[in-house]
Design a protein around this motif. Structure first.
Motif, PDB file in Angstrom:
ATOM      1  N   VAL A  46       0.851  -1.185   0.000  1.00  0.00           N
ATOM      2  CA  VAL A  46       0.000   0.000   0.000  1.00  0.00           C
ATOM      3  C   VAL A  46       0.888   1.237   0.000  1.00  0.00           C
ATOM      4  N   GLY A  47       0.472   2.275  -0.689  1.00  0.00           N
ATOM      5  CA  GLY A  47       1.252   3.502  -0.661  1.00  0.00           C
ATOM      6  C   GLY A  47       0.663   4.582  -1.529  1.00  0.00           C
ATOM      7  N   TYR A  48       1.405   5.667  -1.620  1.00  0.00           N
ATOM      8  CA  TYR A  48       0.978   6.795  -2.443  1.00  0.00           C
ATOM      9  C   TYR A  48       1.440   6.539  -3.882  1.00  0.00           C
ATOM     10  N   PRO A  49       0.519   6.466  -4.822  1.00  0.00           N
ATOM     11  CA  PRO A  49       0.883   6.097  -6.201  1.00  0.00           C
ATOM     12  C   PRO A  49       1.876   7.065  -6.832  1.00  0.00           C
ATOM     13  N   ASP A  50       2.828   6.482  -7.551  1.00  0.00           N
ATOM     14  CA  ASP A  50       3.783   7.268  -8.319  1.00  0.00           C
ATOM     15  C   ASP A  50       3.738   6.814  -9.779  1.00  0.00           C
ATOM     16  N   ALA A  51       2.565   6.354 -10.197  1.00  0.00           N
ATOM     17  CA  ALA A  51       2.345   5.903 -11.571  1.00  0.00           C
ATOM     18  C   ALA A  51       0.844   5.887 -11.824  1.00  0.00           C
ATOM     19  N   GLU A  52       0.465   5.963 -13.075  1.00  0.00           N
ATOM     20  CA  GLU A  52      -0.945   5.917 -13.459  1.00  0.00           C
ATOM     21  C   GLU A  52      -1.134   4.855 -14.547  1.00  0.00           C
ATOM     22  N   PRO A  53      -1.134   3.580 -14.153  1.00  0.00           N
ATOM     23  CA  PRO A  53      -1.284   2.512 -15.145  1.00  0.00           C
ATOM     24  C   PRO A  53      -2.684   2.492 -15.733  1.00  0.00           C
ATOM     25  N   GLY A  54      -2.800   1.944 -16.930  1.00  0.00           N
ATOM     26  CA  GLY A  54      -4.108   1.818 -17.556  1.00  0.00           C
ATOM     27  C   GLY A  54      -4.958   0.776 -16.854  1.00  0.00           C
ATOM     28  N   LYS A  55      -6.236   0.865 -17.067  1.00  0.00           N
ATOM     29  CA  LYS A  55      -7.165  -0.094 -16.458  1.00  0.00           C
ATOM     30  C   LYS A  55      -7.367  -1.258 -17.420  1.00  0.00           C
ATOM     31  N   LYS A  56      -6.997  -2.449 -16.998  1.00  0.00           N
ATOM     32  CA  LYS A  56      -7.120  -3.619 -17.862  1.00  0.00           C
ATOM     33  C   LYS A  56      -8.593  -4.012 -18.036  1.00  0.00           C
ATOM     34  N   PRO A  57      -8.989  -4.342 -19.256  1.00  0.00           N
ATOM     35  CA  PRO A  57     -10.374  -4.782 -19.462  1.00  0.00           C
ATOM     36  C   PRO A  57     -10.624  -6.126 -18.810  1.00  0.00           C
ATOM     37  N   ARG A  58     -11.701  -6.232 -18.066  1.00  0.00           N
ATOM     38  CA  ARG A  58     -12.076  -7.489 -17.426  1.00  0.00           C
ATOM     39  C   ARG A  58     -12.866  -8.359 -18.410  1.00  0.00           C
ATOM     40  N   LEU A  59     -13.030  -9.621 -18.022  1.00  0.00           N
ATOM     41  CA  LEU A  59     -13.867 -10.513 -18.813  1.00  0.00           C
ATOM     42  C   LEU A  59     -15.261  -9.915 -18.983  1.00  0.00           C
ATOM     43  N   PRO A  60     -15.949 -10.235 -20.083  1.00  0.00           N
ATOM     44  CA  PRO A  60     -17.328  -9.770 -20.238  1.00  0.00           C
ATOM     45  C   PRO A  60     -18.166 -10.256 -19.061  1.00  0.00           C
ATOM     46  N   MET A  61     -19.091  -9.436 -18.602  1.00  0.00           N
ATOM     47  CA  MET A  61     -19.924  -9.826 -17.466  1.00  0.00           C
ATOM     48  C   MET A  61     -20.623 -11.161 -17.722  1.00  0.00           C
ATOM     49  N   SER A  62     -21.046 -11.377 -18.959  1.00  0.00           N
ATOM     50  CA  SER A  62     -21.766 -12.616 -19.274  1.00  0.00           C
ATOM     51  C   SER A  62     -20.874 -13.847 -19.171  1.00  0.00           C
ATOM     52  N   ALA A  63     -19.555 -13.650 -19.116  1.00  0.00           N
ATOM     53  CA  ALA A  63     -18.646 -14.781 -18.946  1.00  0.00           C
ATOM     54  C   ALA A  63     -18.525 -15.191 -17.482  1.00  0.00           C
ATOM     55  N   VAL A  64     -18.776 -14.273 -16.571  1.00  0.00           N
ATOM     56  CA  VAL A  64     -18.603 -14.567 -15.150  1.00  0.00           C
ATOM     57  C   VAL A  64     -19.913 -14.572 -14.367  1.00  0.00           C
ATOM     58  N   PHE A  65     -20.987 -14.052 -14.957  1.00  0.00           N
ATOM     59  CA  PHE A  65     -22.276 -13.995 -14.287  1.00  0.00           C
ATOM     60  C   PHE A  65     -23.274 -14.840 -15.072  1.00  0.00           C
ATOM     61  N   HIS A  66     -23.562 -16.019 -14.532  1.00  0.00           N
ATOM     62  CA  HIS A  66     -24.482 -16.954 -15.188  1.00  0.00           C
ATOM     63  C   HIS A  66     -25.793 -16.988 -14.405  1.00  0.00           C
ATOM     64  N   LYS A  67     -26.902 -17.016 -15.081  1.00  0.00           N
ATOM     65  CA  LYS A  67     -28.196 -17.013 -14.412  1.00  0.00           C
ATOM     66  C   LYS A  67     -28.815 -18.410 -14.414  1.00  0.00           C
ATOM     67  N   ASP A  68     -29.155 -18.853 -13.225  1.00  0.00           N
ATOM     68  CA  ASP A  68     -29.876 -20.113 -12.990  1.00  0.00           C
ATOM     69  C   ASP A  68     -29.056 -21.371 -13.235  1.00  0.00           C
ATOM     70  N   GLN A  69     -28.119 -21.339 -14.160  1.00  0.00           N
ATOM     71  CA  GLN A  69     -27.287 -22.513 -14.402  1.00  0.00           C
ATOM     72  C   GLN A  69     -25.999 -22.094 -15.098  1.00  0.00           C
ATOM     73  N   TYR A  70     -25.009 -22.995 -15.054  1.00  0.00           N
ATOM     74  CA  TYR A  70     -23.730 -22.701 -15.680  1.00  0.00           C
ATOM     75  C   TYR A  70     -23.906 -22.686 -17.189  1.00  0.00           C
ATOM     76  N   GLN A  71     -23.314 -21.702 -17.845  1.00  0.00           N
ATOM     77  CA  GLN A  71     -23.500 -21.562 -19.287  1.00  0.00           C
ATOM     78  C   GLN A  71     -22.772 -22.659 -20.056  1.00  0.00           C
ATOM     79  N   SER A  72     -23.152 -22.852 -21.295  1.00  0.00           N
ATOM     80  CA  SER A  72     -22.587 -23.910 -22.123  1.00  0.00           C
ATOM     81  C   SER A  72     -21.157 -23.571 -22.548  1.00  0.00           C
ATOM     82  N   SER A  73     -20.406 -24.610 -22.927  1.00  0.00           N
ATOM     83  CA  SER A  73     -19.040 -24.412 -23.399  1.00  0.00           C
ATOM     84  C   SER A  73     -19.018 -23.594 -24.684  1.00  0.00           C
ATOM     85  N   GLU A  74     -20.063 -23.736 -25.498  1.00  0.00           N
ATOM     86  CA  GLU A  74     -20.141 -22.962 -26.741  1.00  0.00           C
ATOM     87  C   GLU A  74     -20.239 -21.472 -26.446  1.00  0.00           C
TER      88      GLU A  74
END
Length: 248
Positions: A163-191
């Motif tokens: 932890v500390g006082y930042p001395d850099a401003e790195p870019g924000k990495k894109p996360r996985l699409p929400m639909s890849a990590v948030f499944h409704k009612d059941q796990y999504q298909s491999s396709e």
């Protein structure tokens, strides 16, 4: 949307800090935030070791893979799974809890407790304008880390947080699409997963191409599968068991 959500969504790992230590009040506030995290069945399995000694920080930086920001930061926390405290409590009452401590369930409870506490620290620190980075590299040589920090049986260092006082401003990495990590009612298909990962590979490849001026063009799928092709830290199973954990 509010300030807390904005802080969470703005997260990025900081790997370069100003030469400015955190004051004692800030450190204590962050630890209080860690203790305020949810804990399974009120067990409170997490212990935090604040590493202030410069030589120890430099040694941890070396053990973590020569990551300079483990030593050069405002403060360094090591989050541990800690059942030693529970063993002492059981001894006070003359109760044997060895089998419970050694169970896989206890191991999961301990890792989750530590992760929740650390994430509270991270969000609190960022809300104060500080930066953080998690350090899993301390698990490269846990036996040495454990000895350096005098961790007894049933205490396992899991990761660090610089932890500390930042001395850099790195870019924000894109996360996985929400639909890849948030499944409704059941796990999504491999396709479905395959289609989303193909999309994400292109997005992250474009991100790295732009960020590095074309020096790096691999996307997330390429990075992750390459890094996971060879198991890492395979000594961990036996070391964890040698600490009296995850044996049952």
């Amino acid at each position: 949307m509010n300030e807390i959500i904005e802080t969470i969504l703005a997260h990025r790992s900081i790997r370069k800090f100003k030469n400015k230590p955190l004051d004692e009040e800030t450190v204590e506030t962050l630890v209080q935030c860690a203790q305020a995290a949810s804990t399974s069945s009120y067990q409170q399995v997490c212990t935090i070791i604040g590493v202030e000694d410069r030589e120890k920080k430099e040694k941890l930086a070396e053990l973590a893979g020569n990551q300079s920001y483990v030593a050069d930061n405002g403060y360094f926390f090591v989050f541990c799974m800690d059942y030693n405290r529970h063993k002492v409590a059981a001894d006070l009452k003359g109760i044997d809890i060895h089998e419970t401590i050694q169970s896989t369930e206890a191991f999961i409870v301990g890792t989750v407790d530590a992760a929740l506490a650390a994430q509270n620290v991270s969000v609190a620190a960022e809300s104060l304008g500080l930066g953080i980075v998690y350090i899993g590299g301390i698990r490269n040589k846990l036996q040495e880390v454990s000895a350096l920090l005098d961790c007894p049986d049933h205490v396992l260092p899991l990761f660090g947080v610089a932890v500390g006082y930042p001395d850099a401003e790195p870019g924000k990495k894109p996360r996985l699409p929400m639909s890849a990590v948030f499944h409704k009612d059941q796990y999504q298909s491999s396709e479905q997963t395959r289609a989303l990962l193909n999309q994400y590979e292109k997005e992250t490849a474009a991100y790295y191409t732009e960020r590095t001026g074309g020096k790096r063009t691999d996307g997330w799928v390429t990075q992750i599968t390459t890094s996971m092709a060879t198991p890492k830290r395979t000594y961990m199973k036996e070391f964890v068991r040698s600490k009296g954990l995850n044996k049952l």
